[in-house]
Enzyme design. Structure first.
Site, mmCIF file in Angstrom:
data_model
loop_
_atom_site.group_PDB
_atom_site.id
_atom_site.type_symbol
_atom_site.label_atom_id
_atom_site.label_comp_id
_atom_site.label_asym_id
_atom_site.label_seq_id
_atom_site.Cartn_x
_atom_site.Cartn_y
_atom_site.Cartn_z
ATOM 1 N N GLU A 72 52.380 40.169 51.083
ATOM 2 C CA GLU A 72 52.681 39.113 51.577
ATOM 3 C C GLU A 72 54.741 39.598 51.800
ATOM 4 O OE1 GLU A 72 50.030 40.166 49.764
ATOM 5 O OE2 GLU A 72 48.419 38.790 50.201
ATOM 6 N N HIS A 141 42.239 31.514 42.872
ATOM 7 C CA HIS A 141 41.767 30.532 44.578
ATOM 8 C C HIS A 141 42.289 29.381 43.900
ATOM 9 C CE1 HIS A 141 39.859 35.010 45.694
ATOM 10 N NE2 HIS A 141 39.609 34.389 46.570
HETATM 11 C C1 TPP Z 1 47.416 40.085 47.184
HETATM 12 C C2 TPP Z 1 46.594 39.376 48.066
HETATM 13 N N1 TPP Z 1 46.715 38.711 50.003
HETATM 14 C C3 TPP Z 1 44.988 38.186 50.317
HETATM 15 C C4 TPP Z 1 43.961 38.716 49.200
HETATM 16 C C5 TPP Z 1 43.455 37.160 50.546
HETATM 17 N N2 TPP Z 1 41.958 38.570 50.574
HETATM 18 C C6 TPP Z 1 40.938 38.715 50.067
HETATM 19 S S1 TPP Z 1 40.337 40.426 50.473
HETATM 20 C C7 TPP Z 1 41.226 40.145 51.954
HETATM 21 C C8 TPP Z 1 40.920 41.515 52.958
HETATM 22 C C9 TPP Z 1 40.207 42.936 51.904
HETATM 23 O O1 TPP Z 1 40.601 43.669 53.001
HETATM 24 P P1 TPP Z 1 40.249 45.211 52.833
HETATM 25 O O2 TPP Z 1 41.131 45.647 51.499
HETATM 26 O O3 TPP Z 1 40.041 45.720 53.573
HETATM 27 O O4 TPP Z 1 38.920 45.091 51.655
HETATM 28 P P2 TPP Z 1 37.703 45.133 51.581
HETATM 29 O O5 TPP Z 1 37.511 42.788 51.899
HETATM 30 O O6 TPP Z 1 37.157 44.937 53.413
HETATM 31 O O7 TPP Z 1 36.199 45.172 51.134
HETATM 32 C C10 TPP Z 1 42.051 39.078 51.639
HETATM 33 C C11 TPP Z 1 42.894 39.540 52.810
HETATM 34 C C12 TPP Z 1 44.239 39.040 48.031
HETATM 35 N N3 TPP Z 1 42.684 38.641 47.593
HETATM 36 N N4 TPP Z 1 44.637 39.062 47.713
#
Ligand code: TPP
Lengths: 338, 382
Positions: A72, A141
């Site tokens: 972000e 959320h």
């Molecule tokens: C700071 C933040 N930005 C956005 C989100 C929304 N979000 C939740 S999971 C995700 C993707 C995460 O991907 P990764 O780190 O690869 O983990 P995975 O879910 O694949 O296990 C996003 C963008 C969040 N939870 N926290």
């Protein structure tokens, strides 16, 4: 896509949900101005986790609808830089609860580059973020922290409560020369439909809307709370003959002080309804403004009907946390009966 | 069999780089690779590894189906990632700490959390967040990468206080490596040489954004180098390899040899078979054929084959384990469904003592609950 469909049918208004109106607003602005770009997490191929950018990637391509890395601060910081080149970035924060990594970029830079450069540079951009509770979402959320941004000089803060306003306020925000935090009440993303003109139009960032005229009490609210306030107003008018005026602020910063105080001068009573925690929330600002501007008209204590001074609980308790119609009605009655 | 050859034969991106320095013990079927050294692990531990992986798989299936029935809210599935989750946790000593994300249900369970408590937050009850005193697990982290500097800090605190028998394990996703917190946390970890193991569960996707869009570097493990950590890439669908790599990293964190670094970044290369969460539709952004390549290396099948080959598992024991796993999950669901949340919980743990103002807000709520009834609060807001 809604926009294409309407163009084909040749109608000049279409019935859209709030999130569709935002999508349509982005489509309209991007069609008219090549410098408008959308960027963020999952906004491209996926069309946004709430589908607010649905079809834009297919329509405008990956250089204008940009899936970024998950960062972000990077997204907002990069947008500040993009804006210096004449582009108009519309970054999306996936949820308001995940804006905090970008907080420094927003408050230390986007908000004050104009004053830091004595007017030489500015940051015309619109940071969109879904906010608020009521959708059974996981922790973090359901945040409603508009006060953080309202407190920061240099930012404009907007929150629509209808599909019509969503498109018009978004257009005005994109045309605005200053950075705008555009907060989308996700509880009502798909709750109801509204006629939304297909042609471009603006809803001014300086005017609150009087959603219902009344003479007994002014209730100030915005975003997703506007609906339960209107329902409560209708109920009270029928069951208790209380005539409630409902003001939807629409733009939270700068506030439309004139509409706020004019209404209060008429009714002499006020309640402010917001889902954000009570302490330090926007309700406090509105109550004080009313007292500064119109104390002599006051006939009852000003009431705040707000969220708890506690983190938003998980979904089994969020109905108790959010100001429901029952709390709103009770609070209004108490103020009117004072 | 070699993973990369098989992947190369299909017209989808190879899951593993050609010049891979990937640690593997089992081939795609579960046979021990010729040059591999199997970790020193007892039959009993192997069965525990297997049983917990099976339980994780079953938990996942039940959670997804419960979500569809409206009995649970949004859930983040882990199918495909169970092998890595369970193996990393079983490598932990009891006193070691775990920093999980929202997807590490099995990792939490394997480090001591009750199964029922994992269901409760999904039912909207934060009571399930309660962590027993003797379990060294932090609450799950939903904001991405925020756990990384915190885990580093805890490891640092242990080191500063001479508690070198305790290591900290921190999970994160591939998407998390894009956030500033990841870089700040790893940088500190290197500078202060802390006893921490960072496990990047590289499941190839951060919602709709592929790993290649998160970083232009070839691997995630190589990022360790820039911060002065050791970096290891392991086949995350090979539970034995993950166990080995994690155990070695933890041991080194506690007792580094001369000139050895304490902290390690493990890139556990795996795949998210299902949706990001139950609210997500992967068909919008990725090709199903990609999944098939990874399906051929399912961690459950591989560890099963290995155990059969070793004569540790037979079909009787397999179905016995399956039965007990199903029963354990059913009981956990039952327990979780018996609990109910009290509105008092909104104010209860915000501060050690509830401040007067918050008490007032609670009283006001209780007044309204008495005056009207609880049903009045669930009137739809829209
Ligand atoms: C700071 C933040 N930005 C956005 C989100 C929304 N979000 C939740 S999971 C995700 C993707 C995460 O991907 P990764 O780190 O690869 O983990 P995975 O879910 O694949 O296990 C996003 C963008 C969040 N939870 N926290």
């Amino acid at each position: 896509m809604s926009s294409t469909a309407s163009t084909q049918s040749g109608q000049n208004a279409q019935s859209l949900t709030l999130v569709e109106a935002i999508q349509d607003g982005l489509y309209t602005e991007m069609s008219q101005d090549d410098s408008v770009v959308v960027l963020g997490e999952d906004v491209g191929k996926n069309g946004g986790v709430f589908r607010a950018t649905d079809q834009l990637y297919e329509e405008f391509g990956e250089d204008r609808v940009i899936d970024t890395p998950l960062a972000e601060a990077g997204i907002v910081g990069a947008s500040i830089g993009l804006a210096q080149t004449g582009m108009k970035p519309v970054p999306e924060m996936q949820f308001m609860g995940f804006m905090y990594p970008a907080f420094d970029q927003i408050v230390s830079h986007a908000a004050r580059l104009r004053s830091r450069s004595q007017g030489q540079y500015s940051v015309p951009m619109v940071i969109r973020a879904p906010y608020g509770g009521g959708i059974r979402a996981p922790e973090h959320h359901s945040e409603s922290k508009e006060a953080f941004f309202v407190h920061e000089p240099g930012l404009k803060v907007v929150s629509p409560s209808t599909p019509y306003d969503a498109k018009g306020l978004l257009a005005a925000s994109i045309h605005d020369p200053d950075p705008v935090i555009f907060l989308e009440p996700k509880l009502i993303y798909r709750a109801f439909r509204d006629d939304v003109p297909t042609k471009p139009y603006e809803v001014s960032l300086s005017e609150a809307a009087v959603r219902r005229e009344g003479s007994d009490i002014s209730v100030y609210t915005w975003g997703a709370m506007t609906r339960p306030v209107l329902i409560a107003a209708e109920n009270l008018s029928q069951s208790h003959g209380i005539d409630v005026e409902v003001i939807d602020l629409r733009t939270l910063s700068p506030l439309d002080i004139e509409t706020i105080t004019d209404s209060f001068k008429k009714t002499g009573r006020a309640a402010i309804v917001h889902e954000a925690p009570k302490t330090g929330g926007l309700g406090a600002e509105i109550a004080t403004t009313i007292q500064e501007e119109a104390l002599v008209h006051q006939e009852a204590p000003i009431k705040r009907i707000a969220g708890f001074d506690a983190p938003m609980p998980l979904h089994s308790l969020e109905d108790y946390y959010l100001p429901q119609a029952v709390r709103i009605q009770d609070g209004i009655r108490e103020t009117v009966d004072f | 069999m070699n993973m990369k050859n098989e992947a190369g034969s299909k017209d989808v991106p190879a899951p593993v780089r050609e010049d891979s320095d990937l640690v593997q013990i089992l081939d795609a079927e579960g046979n021990v690779l010729p040059q591999a050294s199997v970790p020193d692990i007892s039959d009993r531990q192997l069965l525990e590894l297997y049983e917990t992986i099976k339980l994780a798989r079953h938990f996942d299936q039940r959670a997804i189906s419960f979500q569809r029935q409206g009995r649970l809210a949004t859930y983040a599935p882990m199918t495909g990632q169970e092998g890595s989750q369970v193996a990393t946790s079983l490598a932990l000593a009891e006193q070691d700490w775990l920093f999980p994300t929202y997807r590490e249900h099995a990792a939490k369970y394997a480090h001591g959390m009750e199964l029922a408590s994992l269901f409760e937050p999904l039912r909207g009850h934060q009571e399930g967040y309660a962590i027993p005193e003797d379990v060294n697990v932090m609450p799950e982290y939903i904001p991405i990468a925020t756990q990384v500097p915190q885990a580093m800090g805890m490891a640092w605190g242990h080191k500063l206080q001479g508690k070198t028998d305790t290591a900290v394990m921190c999970h994160l996703g591939d998407g998390a490596t894009s956030e500033g917190d990841f870089h700040e946390g790893l940088n500190f970890a290197g500078v202060f040489d802390v006893p921490a193991v960072f496990v990047c569960n590289n499941n190839q996707w951060a919602i709709s954004v592929p790993r290649e869009r998160q970083t232009a570097s070839e691997t995630i493990a190589e990022k360790a180098q820039a911060y002065g950590l050791d970096g290891v890439r392991v086949d995350g669908l090979d539970p034995l390899a993950v166990y080995k790599v994690a155990s070695e990293a933890l041991e080194k964190a506690r007792n580094p040899g001369p000139g050895e670094l304490r902290p390690t970044l493990i890139e556990s290369v795996q795949y998210r078979f299902g949706a990001h969460t139950t609210a997500d539709d992967p068909s919008v952004y990725r090709d199903e054929s990609e999944e098939e390549v990874w399906r051929d290396r399912d961690p459950v099948d591989r560890i099963e084959t290995y155990l059969y080959n070793e004569g540790i598992l037979d079909s009787d024991l397999e179905s016995e384990i399956q039965d007990s796993v199903e029963q354990e999950v059913s009981e956990a669901i039952e327990t979780a469904e018996q609990t109910a949340a009290s509105p008092d919980n909104i104010v209860e743990y915000v501060y050690e003592d509830v401040p007067a103002r918050l008490e007032q807000q609670r009283d006001e709520l209780n007044r309204l609950r008495e005056k009207y009834d609880d049903g009045a609060f669930s009137e739809v807001l829209e």
